[in-house]
Scaffold this motif. Structure first.
Motif, PDB file in Angstrom:
ATOM      1  N   VAL A   7       0.832  -1.199   0.000  1.00  0.00           N
ATOM      2  CA  VAL A   7       0.000   0.000   0.000  1.00  0.00           C
ATOM      3  C   VAL A   7       0.869   1.253   0.000  1.00  0.00           C
ATOM      4  CG1 VAL A   7      -1.744   1.293   1.317  1.00  0.00           C
ATOM      5  CG2 VAL A   7      -1.850  -1.214   1.210  1.00  0.00           C
ATOM      6  N   ILE A   8       0.429   2.267  -0.730  1.00  0.00           N
ATOM      7  CA  ILE A   8       1.012   3.604  -0.632  1.00  0.00           C
ATOM      8  C   ILE A   8       0.118   4.418   0.301  1.00  0.00           C
ATOM      9  CG2 ILE A   8       1.679   5.707  -1.824  1.00  0.00           C
ATOM     10  CD1 ILE A   8       3.381   3.415  -2.692  1.00  0.00           C
ATOM     11  N   LEU A   9       0.669   4.882   1.397  1.00  0.00           N
ATOM     12  CA  LEU A   9      -0.081   5.692   2.356  1.00  0.00           C
ATOM     13  C   LEU A   9       0.191   7.169   2.079  1.00  0.00           C
ATOM     14  CD1 LEU A   9      -1.739   6.108   4.994  1.00  0.00           C
ATOM     15  CD2 LEU A   9       0.430   5.826   6.254  1.00  0.00           C
ATOM     16  N   VAL A  10      -0.877   7.948   1.948  1.00  0.00           N
ATOM     17  CA  VAL A  10      -0.746   9.393   1.748  1.00  0.00           C
ATOM     18  C   VAL A  10      -1.391  10.086   2.944  1.00  0.00           C
ATOM     19  CG1 VAL A  10      -1.153  11.358   0.231  1.00  0.00           C
ATOM     20  CG2 VAL A  10      -0.849   9.068  -0.749  1.00  0.00           C
ATOM     21  N   ILE A  11      -0.567  10.647   3.804  1.00  0.00           N
ATOM     22  CA  ILE A  11      -1.066  11.361   4.978  1.00  0.00           C
ATOM     23  C   ILE A  11      -1.335  12.807   4.565  1.00  0.00           C
ATOM     24  CG2 ILE A  11      -0.570  12.068   7.349  1.00  0.00           C
ATOM     25  CD1 ILE A  11       1.340   9.719   7.560  1.00  0.00           C
ATOM     26  N   GLY A  12      -2.570  13.233   4.729  1.00  0.00           N
ATOM     27  CA  GLY A  12      -2.994  14.520   4.176  1.00  0.00           C
ATOM     28  C   GLY A  12      -3.428  14.381   2.731  1.00  0.00           C
ATOM     29  N   GLY A  13      -3.912  13.213   2.371  1.00  0.00           N
ATOM     30  CA  GLY A  13      -4.235  12.904   0.973  1.00  0.00           C
ATOM     31  C   GLY A  13      -5.478  13.573   0.431  1.00  0.00           C
ATOM     32  N   ALA A  14      -6.279  14.196   1.295  1.00  0.00           N
ATOM     33  CA  ALA A  14      -7.477  14.888   0.810  1.00  0.00           C
ATOM     34  C   ALA A  14      -7.219  16.366   0.548  1.00  0.00           C
ATOM     35  CB  ALA A  14      -8.619  14.740   1.825  1.00  0.00           C
ATOM     36  N   LEU A  77       3.722   8.964   1.835  1.00  0.00           N
ATOM     37  CA  LEU A  77       3.907  10.366   1.458  1.00  0.00           C
ATOM     38  C   LEU A  77       3.269  11.197   2.552  1.00  0.00           C
ATOM     39  CD1 LEU A  77       4.711  12.581  -0.578  1.00  0.00           C
ATOM     40  CD2 LEU A  77       2.460  12.283  -1.642  1.00  0.00           C
ATOM     41  N   HIS A  78       4.108  11.914   3.314  1.00  0.00           N
ATOM     42  CA  HIS A  78       3.618  12.673   4.468  1.00  0.00           C
ATOM     43  C   HIS A  78       3.484  14.142   4.087  1.00  0.00           C
ATOM     44  CE1 HIS A  78       2.754  13.990   8.421  1.00  0.00           C
ATOM     45  NE2 HIS A  78       3.950  14.489   8.684  1.00  0.00           N
ATOM     46  N   LEU A  79       2.230  14.610   3.997  1.00  0.00           N
ATOM     47  CA  LEU A  79       1.939  15.983   3.599  1.00  0.00           C
ATOM     48  C   LEU A  79       1.221  16.769   4.688  1.00  0.00           C
ATOM     49  CD1 LEU A  79       0.617  15.244  -0.016  1.00  0.00           C
ATOM     50  CD2 LEU A  79       2.910  16.027   0.611  1.00  0.00           C
ATOM     51  N   ALA A  80       0.759  16.091   5.733  1.00  0.00           N
ATOM     52  CA  ALA A  80      -0.003  16.781   6.777  1.00  0.00           C
ATOM     53  C   ALA A  80       0.924  17.669   7.596  1.00  0.00           C
ATOM     54  CB  ALA A  80      -0.694  15.762   7.680  1.00  0.00           C
ATOM     55  N   ALA A  81       0.481  18.900   7.865  1.00  0.00           N
ATOM     56  CA  ALA A  81       1.305  19.840   8.631  1.00  0.00           C
ATOM     57  C   ALA A  81       0.487  21.055   9.010  1.00  0.00           C
ATOM     58  CB  ALA A  81       2.529  20.279   7.815  1.00  0.00           C
ATOM     59  N   GLN A  82       1.014  21.814   9.955  1.00  0.00           N
ATOM     60  CA  GLN A  82       0.538  23.169  10.217  1.00  0.00           C
ATOM     61  C   GLN A  82       1.299  24.042   9.220  1.00  0.00           C
ATOM     62  OE1 GLN A  82       0.045  26.720  10.653  1.00  0.00           O
ATOM     63  NE2 GLN A  82       2.017  26.462  11.689  1.00  0.00           N
ATOM     64  N   VAL A  83       0.602  24.618   8.236  1.00  0.00           N
ATOM     65  CA  VAL A  83       1.284  25.214   7.086  1.00  0.00           C
ATOM     66  C   VAL A  83       1.301  26.731   7.086  1.00  0.00           C
ATOM     67  CG1 VAL A  83       0.833  23.219   5.619  1.00  0.00           C
ATOM     68  CG2 VAL A  83      -0.831  25.098   5.693  1.00  0.00           C
ATOM     69  N   VAL A 118       8.553   9.636   2.113  1.00  0.00           N
ATOM     70  CA  VAL A 118       8.715  10.845   1.312  1.00  0.00           C
ATOM     71  C   VAL A 118       7.863  11.906   1.990  1.00  0.00           C
ATOM     72  CG1 VAL A 118       8.365  11.939  -0.939  1.00  0.00           C
ATOM     73  CG2 VAL A 118       9.091   9.522  -0.800  1.00  0.00           C
ATOM     74  N   TYR A 119       8.438  13.084   2.208  1.00  0.00           N
ATOM     75  CA  TYR A 119       7.718  14.072   3.009  1.00  0.00           C
ATOM     76  C   TYR A 119       7.861  15.467   2.416  1.00  0.00           C
ATOM     77  CZ  TYR A 119      12.375  15.055   4.874  1.00  0.00           C
ATOM     78  OH  TYR A 119      13.712  15.373   4.983  1.00  0.00           O
TER      79      TYR A 119
END
Length: 324
Positions: A7-14, A77-83, A118-119
């Protein structure tokens, strides 16, 4: 089909970048799992009923969600953050908890699973540069807690690589734009804000003299870079950008030329900390990941299509376009 590869996990994928990457991963036949708390991401950004897509409504702060999300994961793929840079200045403790502690939780979960990480890093690690273009090995001088947090992420990832053999890559995103970008988001770029102002029939707000330079990259090129990063054994950090610059004023003039009704520019004072010039050296991106292929004009066309600009207006703007 790549279903048997894990599985490819995408955190913050929405979110903005995440959902475009999910679309591409599904298109390429991967089994995809999204972990998102939907604080900023939108369910409608994800395809409904996709057979290879699993969506988990949860947060990296909660181990009850994070641990099962990593089941059978080959890469994350980690994309979730306080941006929000401004929020990091106003509340650095909260920003640190979200962007550093949360990131280490993801590294730990990936280490236990043996998954590649990957982040999302950021051009904010460079601060206000003195020498352009910006190379990955150049000076790191963040001017906000947000930039420092992203650089801390890079240091943690590099340490996990040395200590535990974790496969990891940080992507230093520059000015990403394209469809689905929320103009009200703290991460929102100037293009989505300008488009929103044109849609509402209000003047485009330009700070200072408008000669600030930015390096724009379309989200479809970012999604392509993300996919390759997830599937190749490239470690370290890579700039993800278009490799060219455009001034904010020229950008405003391009969009006004595309508009189907007159529009004006509203000049406001510059703000403290506004970076004057930014341009990436993308040699490593081209060598190890992808070559960006969407020109700024074509990219604006994609945003136009989402927001209902007429085709004739795009054609008339060609003479104003920044060279691709």
């Amino acid at each position: 089909m790549k279903n048997d590869a894990g599985v490819i996990l995408v955190i913050g994928g929405a979110g903005f970048i995440g959902s475009h990457t999910v679309d591409l991963l599904l298109q390429e036949g991967y089994q995809v799992r999204v972990l998102d708390n939907f604080s900023t991401g939108r369910r409608e950004n994800l395809p409904a009923g996709a057979p290879r897509l699993e969506v988990i409504a949860g947060s990296v702060e909660d181990s009850n969600w994070l641990e099962p999300a990593f089941d059978n994961v080959r890469a994350v793929l980690h994309l979730a953050a306080q941006v929000s840079v401004q929020r990091s200045v106003e509340n650095p403790v909260y920003s640190c908890e979200q962007n550093i502690v949360g990131f280490v939780r993801v590294l730990e979960a990936a280490r236990k699973q043996g998954a590649r990480v990957v982040y999302a890093s950021s051009a904010a690690v460079y601060g206000d540069p003195e020498i352009l273009p910006l190379h990955e090995y150049g000076p790191i001088r963040p001017i906000s807690p947000y930039g420092l947090e992203k650089y801390s992420n890079e240091l943690y990832a590099e340490l996990y690589g040395r200590m535990y053999g974790l496969s990891q890559l940080g992507l230093r995103y520059f000015n990403v734009y394209g469809p689905r970008q929320d103009p009200n988001s703290p991460y929102s770029g100037v293009i989505s804000r300008f488009i929103d102002q044109l849609r509402r029939g209000v003047p485009l707000t330009v700070r200072g003299d408008g000669l600030q330079e930015r390096d724009f990259i379309h989200v479809s090129d970012v999604a392509r870079a993300n996919l390759v990063a997830l599937t190749k054994s490239v470690d370290g950090v890579v700039n993800v950008a278009g490799g060219q610059t455009c001034t904010i004023l020229h950008l405003a003039e391009m969009l006004i030329a595309m508009n189907d009704r007159p529009a004006e520019i509203h000049w406001v004072p510059s703000v403290d900390g506004d970076i004057r010039r930014s341009q990436a050296d993308i040699s490593r991106m081209r060598k190890d990941l992808v070559d960006p292929i969407v020109s700024l004009e074509d990219g604006l066309r994609s945003v136009k299509q989402e927001n209902g600009f007429p085709n004739e207006a795009i054609a008339s703007s060609a003479s104003h376009a920044f060279p691709s």
